[in-house]
Structures are given as C-alpha cells and as structure tokens.
Write a protein that holds these residues in place. Sequence first.
Motif, PDB file in Angstrom:
ATOM      1  N   ASN A  96      11.082   5.949   7.483  1.00 29.74           N
ATOM      2  CA  ASN A  96      11.225   5.337   6.157  1.00 29.74           C
ATOM      3  C   ASN A  96      10.826   3.860   6.180  1.00 29.74           C
ATOM      4  N   PHE A  97      11.172   3.197   7.275  1.00 34.07           N
ATOM      5  CA  PHE A  97      10.826   1.776   7.385  1.00 34.07           C
ATOM      6  C   PHE A  97       9.322   1.600   7.532  1.00 34.07           C
ATOM      7  N   LYS A  98       8.719   2.484   8.307  1.00 35.73           N
ATOM      8  CA  LYS A  98       7.274   2.417   8.506  1.00 35.73           C
ATOM      9  C   LYS A  98       6.579   2.658   7.151  1.00 35.73           C
ATOM     10  N   ASP A  99       7.030   3.680   6.428  1.00 36.50           N
ATOM     11  CA  ASP A  99       6.426   3.966   5.124  1.00 36.50           C
ATOM     12  C   ASP A  99       6.597   2.785   4.182  1.00 36.50           C
ATOM     13  N   LEU A 100       7.767   2.180   4.223  1.00 43.16           N
ATOM     14  CA  LEU A 100       8.061   1.079   3.321  1.00 43.16           C
ATOM     15  C   LEU A 100       7.187  -0.139   3.630  1.00 43.16           C
ATOM     16  N   LEU A 101       7.122  -0.500   4.889  1.00 36.37           N
ATOM     17  CA  LEU A 101       6.461  -1.762   5.256  1.00 36.37           C
ATOM     18  C   LEU A 101       4.966  -1.604   5.523  1.00 36.37           C
TER      19      LEU A 101
ATOM     20  N   GLY B 208       3.112   1.746   5.084  1.00 34.59           N
ATOM     21  CA  GLY B 208       2.570   2.704   4.131  1.00 34.59           C
ATOM     22  C   GLY B 208       1.180   3.151   4.523  1.00 34.59           C
ATOM     23  N   ASP B 209       0.294   3.298   3.529  1.00 34.42           N
ATOM     24  CA  ASP B 209      -1.080   3.656   3.848  1.00 34.42           C
ATOM     25  C   ASP B 209      -1.893   2.411   4.159  1.00 34.42           C
ATOM     26  N   ALA B 210      -1.198   1.274   4.170  1.00 35.02           N
ATOM     27  CA  ALA B 210      -1.793  -0.033   4.478  1.00 35.02           C
ATOM     28  C   ALA B 210      -2.875  -0.430   3.489  1.00 35.02           C
ATOM     29  N   GLY B 211      -3.531  -1.532   3.738  1.00 28.30           N
ATOM     30  CA  GLY B 211      -4.533  -2.048   2.810  1.00 28.30           C
ATOM     31  C   GLY B 211      -4.087  -3.339   2.164  1.00 28.30           C
ATOM     32  N   GLY B 212      -2.801  -3.721   2.330  1.00 27.17           N
ATOM     33  CA  GLY B 212      -2.296  -4.979   1.777  1.00 27.17           C
ATOM     34  C   GLY B 212      -2.688  -6.154   2.660  1.00 27.17           C
TER      35      GLY B 212
ATOM     36  N   LEU C 175      -3.957  -8.274   5.232  1.00 26.82           N
ATOM     37  CA  LEU C 175      -4.737  -8.033   6.450  1.00 26.82           C
ATOM     38  C   LEU C 175      -4.844  -6.539   6.737  1.00 26.82           C
ATOM     39  N   GLY C 176      -4.642  -5.734   5.739  1.00 24.84           N
ATOM     40  CA  GLY C 176      -4.785  -4.304   5.945  1.00 24.84           C
ATOM     41  C   GLY C 176      -3.673  -3.648   6.733  1.00 24.84           C
ATOM     42  N   VAL C 177      -2.581  -4.378   6.969  1.00 26.11           N
ATOM     43  CA  VAL C 177      -1.514  -3.745   7.754  1.00 26.11           C
ATOM     44  C   VAL C 177      -0.202  -3.633   6.989  1.00 26.11           C
ATOM     45  N   VAL C 178      -0.115  -4.192   5.800  1.00 25.45           N
ATOM     46  CA  VAL C 178       1.145  -4.134   5.074  1.00 25.45           C
ATOM     47  C   VAL C 178       0.968  -3.275   3.815  1.00 25.45           C
ATOM     48  N   ASN C 179       1.965  -2.465   3.542  1.00 24.63           N
ATOM     49  CA  ASN C 179       1.966  -1.620   2.356  1.00 24.63           C
ATOM     50  C   ASN C 179       1.694  -2.460   1.097  1.00 24.63           C
ATOM     51  N   PRO C 180       0.599  -2.165   0.372  1.00 24.58           N
ATOM     52  CA  PRO C 180       0.271  -2.974  -0.804  1.00 24.58           C
ATOM     53  C   PRO C 180       1.381  -2.965  -1.855  1.00 24.58           C
ATOM     54  N   THR C 181       2.062  -1.823  -1.988  1.00 24.59           N
ATOM     55  CA  THR C 181       3.173  -1.762  -2.940  1.00 24.59           C
ATOM     56  C   THR C 181       4.254  -2.774  -2.560  1.00 24.59           C
ATOM     57  N   PHE C 182       4.524  -2.826  -1.263  1.00 25.04           N
ATOM     58  CA  PHE C 182       5.530  -3.774  -0.772  1.00 25.04           C
ATOM     59  C   PHE C 182       5.093  -5.212  -1.071  1.00 25.04           C
TER      60      PHE C 182
END
Lengths: 310, 306
Positions: free
Chosen positions: A61-66, A68-72, A74-81
């Motif tokens: 859950n933490f991995k999905d939250l922080l 996610g599918d990445a792209g935020g 530097l491409g490593v943080v969940n854009p939604t987050f």
Amino acid sequence: MSTSTDSLRRTLDRLFVPLTVGPTLLWIAGIIVYPTAQLFWSSLFWTNPITGAREFVGLRNFKDLLVGDAGGWLGVVNPTFVNFTWNTIVYVGFSVTISFLLGLGVALLLNKDLAGRGWLRTAVIVPWILPYVMSGLMWRWMFQAQYGAINGVLAQSGLIESKIAFLSDGTLAMMALIIADVWVFTPFIIIILLAGLQNVPEQLYDAAEVDGASRWSRFRNVTYPFLKPSILVALTIRIIFDIRALDLVWVMTQGGPGKATEVWASWLYRTAMVFGRPGEGAALGVVLLAVTFAIVAVLYKVFGETPYAT
Amino acid sequence: MSTETSYFDRIVDGFGLDTDNEWPSVVRERLVAYGLLGVYVFVVWFPIYYILITSIQPASEVLSLPINFIPQQITASNYVDIFANRPFELYTFNSLVVASVTTLICVTLGTVTGYTFSRHDFLGNKALLLSIVGARMIPPIALIVPFFSIMSNPPLIGWLTGSLYDTKIALILTYTFFNLPFAVWIMKNYFDGVPESLDEQAQVDGCSQWEGFVKVILPVAKPGIAATAILAFIFSWNEFVFALVLTSSEQAQTLPIAVSLFVADDFVDWAHLAAGGMIAALPGILFGLFFQRYIVSGLTQGAVKE
C-alpha cells in the motif's frame, strides 16, 4: 473503628497518585494506543472492494501510494501523490500565512488600550467557535453562483457583468477554501498572540518611545522577542491542524471541481470511507502521522521547546 | 500645544503629519484602530448575518434576484419545518448528550490527573505527561479507519455490547480521544499557577490528600475547570468527521451531520440549511458572547507551555 478509618485514609492517601493518574492512562491507552497500533496493522492489508476479502500485502500500500505507476517527480513519485501534496501545500501555505498576518495585525490593534476592547475581542473570536461544518456550508452559500452574497455584492454594485461560478473553477475554488479557512482560524491566532503580547513589559515601550524608535523598530526589537514563543505555538498548531482538517474542504468542494482542491485529508477520507479501501487509507494515515511528527520535530529542533498542545 | 486651536483642529491635525504634538497623535491612532477593527468585525460578521437572514426568509425569497440584503419578509417557518419534517429534536438531543457526557468525563479525569502531574513527582511522570501530550498530536483523521473498525467490532467488550457503530457511545468514546489529553494539559498548567502553600496549609490542618484536594484545591480551580469544560463541550458539539464516519441514523447523528444532510448532490436546500446551521451554531455564539474570558484562558493554558 477510628483506627480502621484512619488506616483506610492512609491507604487511600498512599494510592493518591495511581488512583488519579491510572484511570486516565488506561483510558488514553485504550482510546489512542490501540487504534494507533491498529492503524499500522491495517495499513499492511488490502481489501478486495468487491468480495471484501482481506489479504496481507506487507508494504505494498505504501509503495502504491508513494510510487504508484510513477511519472511524477523525476519519474519516481506517484503523480497523484505529488498533485494532492501540492494542493495541500497551497491550501495550508496560503491559509496559514494570510491568517497569521491578519491575526497579528488585529492582535496588535486589540492590544491597545481601547474602550470596548472586551466586546471587540468577543466579536472577533466567534467564528472560531462555530461548527466548522456550519462555517463551510455558510461560505459555500456565500460563494454560490446565482444567489450567493459575494456575487450579489459584486453584481448589484456593478463591479462585474456576469456572475462568477466560484466553486466550479479550480483556482477560484481553492481561493474560496482559503478565504473560509482564514475566516475560521484567524481568531485562534489572535487569541494566542494577544496572550503573548501581555508578556511584553510596558516600560520597554515607553523607553523605546523616549529613544525615538520608529514603529517598525519598536515591533522588531521590543514586541517580537517577547512574542516569538506565541508565534511559534500559533503557527505550529495552525499548520498541523490545517493539514489534517477535513470539515471545510469536504462540505465546500468535496475536493472538486475535478480534483482541484483535493488535499490529504479529503483524499484519505475518500480512499478509506467512500471508495472502501481501508488498507490504502490507513497507509495514507501513517504517512500523515509521520509528517505531523516530522513537522513537530523540526520545530522542536529549531526552537528548542515543545510548542504544542491543542 | 497652542491654546487657540480648538479640539476639532487638534484632531484634524492628528491626521496630518504633525507628530511632535503628542496628544492628537494618540487620538489619531485610536481612531485608526477603531476604524480598522470596525472593518474587520464587519467583514467577520457579514457571513453570519447573511446565513441568519437566509434562515428567517421564506424559501422562495431566498432564491430571488436581486438579492435583498435586508429581508423583506420574516418568517419562522424554516425553523418550524426542520423540526416538523426532520428529526431535529433528536439531533439536538444527541448533540447535547454526546457533548455533555464527553465534557463530564474529560473534566473529571483531566482535573484529578492534571493536579497530580502538577504536584507529584513519581516514577516516569515526565515521560507519561509527554506521551499524553504527544497523543494529542496524532492527527485524528489518520485514525478514521481503526476507529471505524473498532467501533463496528469492539475488542474485549464486543461480546457484551455488540457493535457500537451508530451509537452515541461510539461518539463519546471517540471525543474523549480529542479532549482528554487537552483537558489534562490545561488543568496541569492551571494547577501550576496555584500556590503550593495552599496544599501545605490543608495538610497542616489535618486534611488527607483527598480532603485537601476536594475542599481546598477544587474551589480555587473553578475558573480552570470552567475553561476546560467550555472548550471540551464546544469541541465535541462541533465535531463532524468522526460523526460522519461512525453514525448513520438519527439515533446517533449529531447537529453538524444533520446540517450537512441538507446538501443533496447538486441541490442544496439553503433556507432550511441556514435554520439548521443557526441551531448548530447557537452554543458557540452564546459561549463566545458570555464566556469569552474562559475560552481565551483555556486556549492559552492549552497552547502555551510555560
């Protein structure tokens, strides 16, 4: 007979500390420690929204939250987050800054020796004591597109041609939220700073005046040093409260339009209670908890005292 | 200060640049302060005024243009309607019960515990006090998931009580979580300001610790207790998020929830919402007007660590 009541008295006296502290500690342990442990525990599970089956997923859950599918970032943080964190920062940043400056100004004015000061202080603190939900809905009504008072004032005085749908535009909706938040919480700043202003010794002002110190220099060199602890308390509590408060956002915009005003608190509520994803909501709760303690820790480090209680 | 200038001239002077004339500059400063505070108070109270006039106009008037900022017709029908068509007496009752019981628990435990933390050194007292205060830093919203599951399926006492979901008990338990640590903290700070010679005197007079506490200390602590009680009551009365998560029917829903129920997706029944909102806001307004002093002292005791 009298010896037995005496010994009872002595026993009760010896038990004074455990009897007065014990119940509170048990109560707090039950009502805080257990749920907090549960929070961590439930953040490790994933619940199937259709079947309701619970599955242990570890830190997923933490991995999905922080991540996610990445792209935020530097491409490593969940854009939604990133997105909702940014909204939270904008909301909290503007609300706290504006209400602080406004509250400081009003507190300085109220600290003057004015007739009717008590009544003015009463009039000024009332917004803070009203239910936040009532205040949120009240401001939603103020900003209402057709019949709201703000559009009424603007249109009927000829300042605008056509009415503005404040809460249907992302930027304006955020602005409306910030205005409501400032309206609700400025009184809190005023109260804390007024209390702090009472610590400033009157003679220092007189001395500064005799020295011909300017108004700014008087504030900078006399008022500010005495006021600093109160400023820290006020800012810390305001920041922490704003990050976790849901009421205003939920009743004014529900995070909308789109996701323009979705902040951590509304995101958490939506995930856990509306979408029925308790595990993911709990993971977000753990992050919120960690961030809160981090903020307090930083302030503690920087200013060397615990400025916190409410 | 020349003698021939009139009072009026001196005030006018005060608005100018003449600052070596001390008396008018004081007048000027006060006028400016009153002016600014007046504007602030007006802006702060305008929304409350607007929701008040919304609540006393017929629903049709509320949705008419141009907006009348001074009501043309006044009616009590919105207030009558919400009690007739919705169980507002139940919501009000729930709010009263939840807020009063929470206040009672928090004040009782907060007072005795705060006193002991103020007066007694015992093993781990600092660590315990810190953890009580620290407990208050836990963001309540983070705990909606565990509170929901615990209240739906209470551990240990579950076999006895069944589910606590949608009961006033669930709200009372939850609200003590917000308020008890705060109450301990306020009362501890309050007792720190009560001279210890009072305790000693009581002991010299032959009182046991309990008698001394009840007969000597409690009467002195009344203002602190009042401050704690008022704040605990207001916080519980106003609470929304946990009431939203933990209740679903009028057997436990409180006024903040009742008010939010006037919002149905895109349609909002503003006239009735305003009436319900005024009822929910009433204790806050009354407490604010009559007990402002206690609210201020409680908040400062609670916020500022001496």
